[in-house]
Design an enzyme around this catalytic site. Sequence first.
Site, mmCIF file in Angstrom:
data_model
loop_
_atom_site.group_PDB
_atom_site.id
_atom_site.type_symbol
_atom_site.label_atom_id
_atom_site.label_comp_id
_atom_site.label_asym_id
_atom_site.label_seq_id
_atom_site.Cartn_x
_atom_site.Cartn_y
_atom_site.Cartn_z
ATOM 1 N N ASN A 47 0.909 -0.966 -0.556
ATOM 2 C CA ASN A 47 0.235 0.099 0.049
ATOM 3 C C ASN A 47 0.907 1.485 -0.070
ATOM 4 O O ASN A 47 1.405 1.368 1.141
ATOM 5 C CB ASN A 47 -0.645 0.141 1.398
ATOM 6 C CG ASN A 47 -1.658 1.033 1.204
ATOM 7 O OD1 ASN A 47 -2.064 2.169 0.743
ATOM 8 N ND2 ASN A 47 -2.434 1.597 2.787
ATOM 9 N N HIS A 52 -9.543 0.645 5.010
ATOM 10 C CA HIS A 52 -8.567 1.231 6.022
ATOM 11 C C HIS A 52 -8.530 2.267 6.578
ATOM 12 O O HIS A 52 -9.165 2.714 6.478
ATOM 13 C CB HIS A 52 -7.054 2.324 5.133
ATOM 14 C CG HIS A 52 -5.894 1.683 5.816
ATOM 15 N ND1 HIS A 52 -5.796 2.872 6.477
ATOM 16 C CD2 HIS A 52 -4.417 1.085 4.783
ATOM 17 C CE1 HIS A 52 -4.464 2.405 6.496
ATOM 18 N NE2 HIS A 52 -3.744 1.395 5.869
ATOM 19 N N GLU A 111 -5.311 -4.993 10.928
ATOM 20 C CA GLU A 111 -4.024 -4.520 10.485
ATOM 21 C C GLU A 111 -4.498 -3.094 11.859
ATOM 22 O O GLU A 111 -5.659 -2.505 12.331
ATOM 23 C CB GLU A 111 -4.380 -2.899 9.509
ATOM 24 C CG GLU A 111 -3.698 -3.998 7.795
ATOM 25 C CD GLU A 111 -2.944 -2.630 7.345
ATOM 26 O OE1 GLU A 111 -2.067 -3.212 6.792
ATOM 27 O OE2 GLU A 111 -3.276 -1.186 6.935
ATOM 28 N N GLY A 147 3.017 2.637 10.531
ATOM 29 C CA GLY A 147 3.658 3.030 10.828
ATOM 30 C C GLY A 147 4.608 3.974 12.097
ATOM 31 O O GLY A 147 4.549 4.886 11.865
ATOM 32 N N SER A 184 4.104 -2.030 10.099
ATOM 33 C CA SER A 184 5.426 -1.870 10.290
ATOM 34 C C SER A 184 5.920 -3.162 10.272
ATOM 35 O O SER A 184 7.201 -4.459 10.528
ATOM 36 C CB SER A 184 5.698 -1.416 12.279
ATOM 37 O OG SER A 184 5.225 -0.231 12.229
HETATM 38 P P1 13P Z 1 3.437 0.480 7.441
HETATM 39 O O1 13P Z 1 3.727 -0.505 6.792
HETATM 40 O O2 13P Z 1 3.699 1.243 7.330
HETATM 41 O O3 13P Z 1 3.076 0.811 9.226
HETATM 42 O O4 13P Z 1 1.877 0.158 7.196
HETATM 43 C C1 13P Z 1 0.843 -0.550 6.843
HETATM 44 C C2 13P Z 1 -0.136 0.162 6.648
HETATM 45 O O5 13P Z 1 -1.080 0.486 6.944
HETATM 46 C C3 13P Z 1 -1.143 -0.782 5.136
HETATM 47 O O6 13P Z 1 -1.683 -0.517 4.650
#
Ligand code: 13P
Length: 259
Positions: A11, A99, A174, A180, A219
């Site tokens: 993504n 999301h 997630e 992030g 992450s």
């Molecule tokens: P990160 O891998 O940057 O933590 O993001 C995860 C995410 O939101 C994928 O949709």
Amino acid sequence: MKVRKPLVAGNWKMNGDIASNEQLFTALRAAPERVPAAQVEVVVCPPYPYLGQAAAWLGDTGVAWGAQDVSAHPNGAHTGEVSASMLADLGCRWVVIGHSERRQAGETDEQVAAKLARCAAHEIGVIACVGETLAEREAGATETVLARQLDAIASTLLAGGASAAPGRFVLAYEPVWAIGTGRTASPDTAQAAHRFLRERLAVRGYRESGYVRILYGGSVKANNAAALFAMPDVDGGLIGGASLVADEFLDICRAAALA
Ligand code: 13P
């Protein structure tokens, strides 16, 4: 080798430009040498304006491309939105829905369910995201939140809204606190949530729950992917930041292929 073929989706969020995308697409074109398509399905989801570029660069490869969102409406007065039929016209085969970054901007469970139905009507596969916030986890509400988010999706699935063969309906767990932040869920924490989701799908009457791939997102990096993907109910990953770094992303895909 797992019963369910692992899937890794990148993504890209609101990142990229024509030149940097080209570098990533070039690396992905070389993917079969590093990531066997027979062992892992790979999807990348750039922002809307670059979907045509993705189609041009990846159309003749085993790497699929998809969109990061879709309208809950079929057409009409919805300025700025993009419909499932438009994505289908473009040859788009996957869409991320629900999301947390969209839910935080106001998207409801009902809208996520409507998006699933729109995608199913156009035979577009979905990666449907669920996940709790840190406050919800700390309050012991993780399963309540996951159940609520999943039930809205499951109702549409059971209503036949997803012509979605199980292969075209993918869930992504997630946890918002892991997105992030560099704070990944431990493999055990991810496994517990994935098992809960799979069992809940079964309890709700979705007979193919054993075939649905449940991705972990939050992450994921090359150095923690293998441990996560080794868990029995973790069938790949939804990757944010690390999907923008070609080597890192391909290493994650490889970890999934070897899981
Ligand atoms: P990160 O891998 O940057 O933590 O993001 C995860 C995410 O939101 C994928 O949709």
